[in-house]
Motif scaffolding. Sequence first.
Motif, PDB file in Angstrom:
ATOM      1  N   THR A   1     -12.563 -27.391  10.037  1.00  0.00           N
ATOM      2  CA  THR A   1     -11.636 -28.408  10.728  1.00  0.00           C
ATOM      3  C   THR A   1     -10.206 -27.970  10.663  1.00  0.00           C
ATOM      4  OG1 THR A   1     -11.635 -29.727   8.806  1.00  0.00           O
ATOM      5  CG2 THR A   1     -13.450 -30.397  10.135  1.00  0.00           C
ATOM      6  N   ASN A   2      -9.777 -27.182   9.551  1.00  0.00           N
ATOM      7  CA  ASN A   2      -8.216 -27.036   9.603  1.00  0.00           C
ATOM      8  C   ASN A   2      -7.876 -25.482   9.903  1.00  0.00           C
ATOM      9  OD1 ASN A   2      -6.941 -29.721   8.346  1.00  0.00           O
ATOM     10  ND2 ASN A   2      -8.946 -29.483   7.556  1.00  0.00           N
ATOM     11  N   LEU A   3      -8.719 -24.584   9.687  1.00  0.00           N
ATOM     12  CA  LEU A   3      -8.440 -23.295   9.832  1.00  0.00           C
ATOM     13  C   LEU A   3      -9.183 -22.360  10.955  1.00  0.00           C
ATOM     14  CD1 LEU A   3      -8.818 -22.046   6.128  1.00  0.00           C
ATOM     15  CD2 LEU A   3      -6.849 -22.866   7.358  1.00  0.00           C
ATOM     16  N   THR A   4     -10.399 -22.413  11.192  1.00  0.00           N
ATOM     17  CA  THR A   4     -11.134 -21.851  12.254  1.00  0.00           C
ATOM     18  C   THR A   4     -10.604 -22.244  13.692  1.00  0.00           C
ATOM     19  OG1 THR A   4     -13.119 -21.947  10.853  1.00  0.00           O
ATOM     20  CG2 THR A   4     -13.546 -21.191  13.052  1.00  0.00           C
ATOM     21  N   ASP A   5     -10.307 -21.150  14.320  1.00  0.00           N
ATOM     22  CA  ASP A   5      -9.860 -21.441  15.827  1.00  0.00           C
ATOM     23  C   ASP A   5      -8.619 -22.663  15.935  1.00  0.00           C
ATOM     24  OD1 ASP A   5     -11.843 -19.893  16.876  1.00  0.00           O
ATOM     25  OD2 ASP A   5     -13.137 -21.658  16.731  1.00  0.00           O
ATOM     26  N   HIS A   6      -7.910 -22.399  14.804  1.00  0.00           N
ATOM     27  CA  HIS A   6      -6.624 -23.344  14.738  1.00  0.00           C
ATOM     28  C   HIS A   6      -5.469 -22.396  14.116  1.00  0.00           C
ATOM     29  CE1 HIS A   6      -3.896 -26.421  13.421  1.00  0.00           C
ATOM     30  NE2 HIS A   6      -4.801 -27.380  13.983  1.00  0.00           N
ATOM     31  N   ASP A   7      -4.704 -21.804  15.008  1.00  0.00           N
ATOM     32  CA  ASP A   7      -3.692 -20.736  14.578  1.00  0.00           C
ATOM     33  C   ASP A   7      -2.781 -21.192  13.639  1.00  0.00           C
ATOM     34  OD1 ASP A   7      -4.847 -18.901  16.583  1.00  0.00           O
ATOM     35  OD2 ASP A   7      -3.728 -19.448  18.183  1.00  0.00           O
ATOM     36  N   ALA A   8      -2.180 -22.588  14.073  1.00  0.00           N
ATOM     37  CA  ALA A   8      -1.222 -23.013  13.241  1.00  0.00           C
ATOM     38  C   ALA A   8      -1.579 -23.223  11.692  1.00  0.00           C
ATOM     39  CB  ALA A   8      -0.588 -24.294  13.552  1.00  0.00           C
ATOM     40  N   GLY A   9      -2.855 -23.626  11.575  1.00  0.00           N
ATOM     41  CA  GLY A   9      -3.598 -23.694  10.384  1.00  0.00           C
ATOM     42  C   GLY A   9      -3.941 -22.484   9.520  1.00  0.00           C
ATOM     43  N   GLU A  10      -4.208 -21.341  10.606  1.00  0.00           N
ATOM     44  CA  GLU A  10      -4.548 -20.070   9.960  1.00  0.00           C
ATOM     45  C   GLU A  10      -3.145 -19.492   9.130  1.00  0.00           C
ATOM     46  OE1 GLU A  10      -7.185 -18.946   9.359  1.00  0.00           O
ATOM     47  OE2 GLU A  10      -8.600 -19.057  10.885  1.00  0.00           O
ATOM     48  N   ALA A  11      -1.963 -19.658   9.998  1.00  0.00           N
ATOM     49  CA  ALA A  11      -0.747 -19.113   9.493  1.00  0.00           C
ATOM     50  C   ALA A  11      -0.327 -19.853   8.469  1.00  0.00           C
ATOM     51  CB  ALA A  11       0.078 -19.330  10.648  1.00  0.00           C
ATOM     52  N   ALA A  12      -0.650 -21.255   8.242  1.00  0.00           N
ATOM     53  CA  ALA A  12      -0.296 -21.915   7.300  1.00  0.00           C
ATOM     54  C   ALA A  12      -0.911 -21.652   5.795  1.00  0.00           C
ATOM     55  CB  ALA A  12      -0.248 -23.668   7.407  1.00  0.00           C
ATOM     56  N   ASN A  13      -2.217 -21.415   6.000  1.00  0.00           N
ATOM     57  CA  ASN A  13      -2.984 -20.809   4.769  1.00  0.00           C
ATOM     58  C   ASN A  13      -2.540 -19.523   4.368  1.00  0.00           C
ATOM     59  OD1 ASN A  13      -5.392 -20.993   3.275  1.00  0.00           O
ATOM     60  ND2 ASN A  13      -6.312 -19.301   4.476  1.00  0.00           N
ATOM     61  N   LEU A  14      -2.280 -18.814   5.195  1.00  0.00           N
ATOM     62  CA  LEU A  14      -1.610 -17.473   4.616  1.00  0.00           C
ATOM     63  C   LEU A  14      -0.378 -17.546   3.900  1.00  0.00           C
ATOM     64  CD1 LEU A  14      -2.844 -15.004   7.618  1.00  0.00           C
ATOM     65  CD2 LEU A  14      -3.573 -15.062   5.365  1.00  0.00           C
ATOM     66  N   ASN A  15       0.618 -18.250   4.577  1.00  0.00           N
ATOM     67  CA  ASN A  15       1.884 -18.491   4.056  1.00  0.00           C
ATOM     68  C   ASN A  15       1.833 -19.040   2.769  1.00  0.00           C
ATOM     69  OD1 ASN A  15       3.359 -17.228   6.076  1.00  0.00           O
ATOM     70  ND2 ASN A  15       3.384 -19.213   7.249  1.00  0.00           N
ATOM     71  N   TYR A  16       0.919 -20.030   2.686  1.00  0.00           N
ATOM     72  CA  TYR A  16       0.839 -20.969   1.455  1.00  0.00           C
ATOM     73  C   TYR A  16       0.086 -19.954   0.303  1.00  0.00           C
ATOM     74  CZ  TYR A  16      -1.001 -24.389  -2.091  1.00  0.00           C
ATOM     75  OH  TYR A  16      -1.196 -25.269  -3.125  1.00  0.00           O
ATOM     76  N   TRP A  17      -0.852 -19.120   0.733  1.00  0.00           N
ATOM     77  CA  TRP A  17      -1.471 -18.291  -0.479  1.00  0.00           C
ATOM     78  C   TRP A  17      -0.280 -17.205  -0.685  1.00  0.00           C
ATOM     79  CZ3 TRP A  17      -5.413 -18.103  -3.510  1.00  0.00           C
ATOM     80  CH2 TRP A  17      -6.800 -18.503  -3.028  1.00  0.00           C
ATOM     81  N   ALA A  18       0.326 -16.497   0.056  1.00  0.00           N
ATOM     82  CA  ALA A  18       1.232 -15.835  -0.144  1.00  0.00           C
ATOM     83  C   ALA A  18       2.436 -16.043  -1.031  1.00  0.00           C
ATOM     84  CB  ALA A  18       1.893 -15.065   1.146  1.00  0.00           C
ATOM     85  N   TYR A  19       2.873 -17.369  -0.957  1.00  0.00           N
ATOM     86  CA  TYR A  19       3.698 -17.986  -1.658  1.00  0.00           C
ATOM     87  C   TYR A  19       3.299 -18.172  -3.088  1.00  0.00           C
ATOM     88  CZ  TYR A  19       7.148 -20.973  -3.489  1.00  0.00           C
ATOM     89  OH  TYR A  19       8.038 -21.683  -4.437  1.00  0.00           O
ATOM     90  N   TRP A  20       2.075 -18.820  -3.284  1.00  0.00           N
ATOM     91  CA  TRP A  20       1.341 -19.343  -4.156  1.00  0.00           C
ATOM     92  C   TRP A  20       1.112 -18.019  -5.361  1.00  0.00           C
ATOM     93  CZ3 TRP A  20      -0.219 -22.946  -7.408  1.00  0.00           C
ATOM     94  CH2 TRP A  20      -1.121 -22.823  -8.359  1.00  0.00           C
ATOM     95  N   LEU A  21       1.072 -16.839  -4.609  1.00  0.00           N
ATOM     96  CA  LEU A  21       0.754 -15.730  -5.597  1.00  0.00           C
ATOM     97  C   LEU A  21       2.087 -14.928  -5.726  1.00  0.00           C
ATOM     98  CD1 LEU A  21      -2.678 -14.550  -3.853  1.00  0.00           C
ATOM     99  CD2 LEU A  21      -2.221 -15.543  -6.118  1.00  0.00           C
ATOM    100  N   GLY A  22       3.083 -15.380  -5.255  1.00  0.00           N
ATOM    101  CA  GLY A  22       4.414 -14.575  -5.791  1.00  0.00           C
ATOM    102  C   GLY A  22       4.724 -13.584  -4.624  1.00  0.00           C
ATOM    103  N   GLU A  23       4.206 -13.519  -3.590  1.00  0.00           N
ATOM    104  CA  GLU A  23       4.520 -12.362  -2.704  1.00  0.00           C
ATOM    105  C   GLU A  23       5.854 -12.837  -2.081  1.00  0.00           C
ATOM    106  OE1 GLU A  23       2.790  -9.582  -0.787  1.00  0.00           O
ATOM    107  OE2 GLU A  23       0.541 -10.152  -1.087  1.00  0.00           O
ATOM    108  N   ALA A  24       6.018 -14.140  -1.630  1.00  0.00           N
ATOM    109  CA  ALA A  24       7.258 -14.432  -0.968  1.00  0.00           C
ATOM    110  C   ALA A  24       8.498 -14.214  -1.882  1.00  0.00           C
ATOM    111  CB  ALA A  24       7.186 -15.952  -0.742  1.00  0.00           C
ATOM    112  N   PRO A  25       9.771 -13.717  -1.477  1.00  0.00           N
ATOM    113  CA  PRO A  25      10.689 -13.539  -2.360  1.00  0.00           C
ATOM    114  C   PRO A  25      11.447 -14.507  -2.951  1.00  0.00           C
ATOM    115  CG  PRO A  25      11.299 -12.947   0.073  1.00  0.00           C
ATOM    116  CD  PRO A  25       9.786 -13.339  -0.013  1.00  0.00           C
TER     117      PRO A  25
END
Length: 372
Positions: A250-274
């Motif tokens: 309901t929040n990721l599949t075929d939902h471009d904003a949700g997909e981008a949010a998921n990747l941004n969240y993960w990248a920050y959570w794991l410390g990739e964001a500076p």
Amino acid sequence: MKAGPQTTLTSSRGTAPRGRGGIVSGYVFRLIREQLGHTQETLAERLRISADTVAGWESGRRPLTAVPVGQMLVYRHQLLHLGSVPPLLQILERAMEADILLASTLDEENPAANSPIGAWVMQRDLVEVLSWPLNGETPTPLKDLPAPPRPRRGPVPRGPELPADDRRRFFTRMRRTAEQARGEDDFLLRRQALYLAGYDDAPDTSAWLARQQRTERPDGWLTGWLNSRSVAAVAARQGDRDRMAHFIRTNLTDHDAGEAANLNYWAYWLGEAPHLQLSDDFIAESNPGPWPGDKLMRHLVRGMTPNQGFFDLNVHTLWALLAVRPNLLHPGNATSNELRAALPVMLDNQELSTQARRELDGIRYAIRLAEA
């Protein structure tokens, strides 16, 4: 040492509550000493302090968080010179932050609204250390730590130990904080308090979290998305894969904003964001941020264990990551080779969901294209 935004080396009353001020950093300091092969006496001699001071740090009786920042930097440099590995010293920094957060939460005189839990968007390296004395789960960087050169004498704790009463008090305070943080400016505080409350193994935790979600009134798609993700993550941590599958559908599949949010969240959570973020707004950026993705890919590949609560989310996130960062699949990438070797085993699992199997097949096809 670095501290998180808006934190100090003392509690709201000027000193950390007795017996609570340094259990996490003290335990990590003990690991550092043991990895160096020193006794308390020999390390004290090298640092030019008393053995009683080292013993006090390790027990939490003399909290490391009470050491002046400048002097702590001196000790850090000395430990590096003695041969301590940088990752352990980085964990020590996070452990000091965790001790401050624990002391602040356990201080009944500190209003919930003033909790530093909502000062900035926390990342995994801190949350794992903060939750260590709450759930007994060793932080990821310490799981493969080699045995110390000197054998330990007698029974020793396997991690920092928080008294049962304080553990119960922590979760009570997190619930109270989440229930009281209802203002528009309190969303981050409420979200992170709910997340930490989800580590509670009390029998009513799932019901309480579900009730909190039902009473939430999201004021935008990002708020609703984060609420759904938080509830799904807590459920997955407790072994409930259905709620996570519902979140993906309901929040990721075929939902471009949700997909981008998921990747941004993960990248920050794991410390990739500076940079540290003071609010969740960055998650809503329409495209994945300018982070490389190597660390995220490595985490996802090593976390893809079938039949675990986060398996479907890890597979979907990896599938989405490779769609926007196909360069991660080049044959020279060690994680890419690790993925190649693991895929056949995962695809042989008869309990894969239809979507996970389809996405794993898509990843396998992308690997073949990268090799062509």
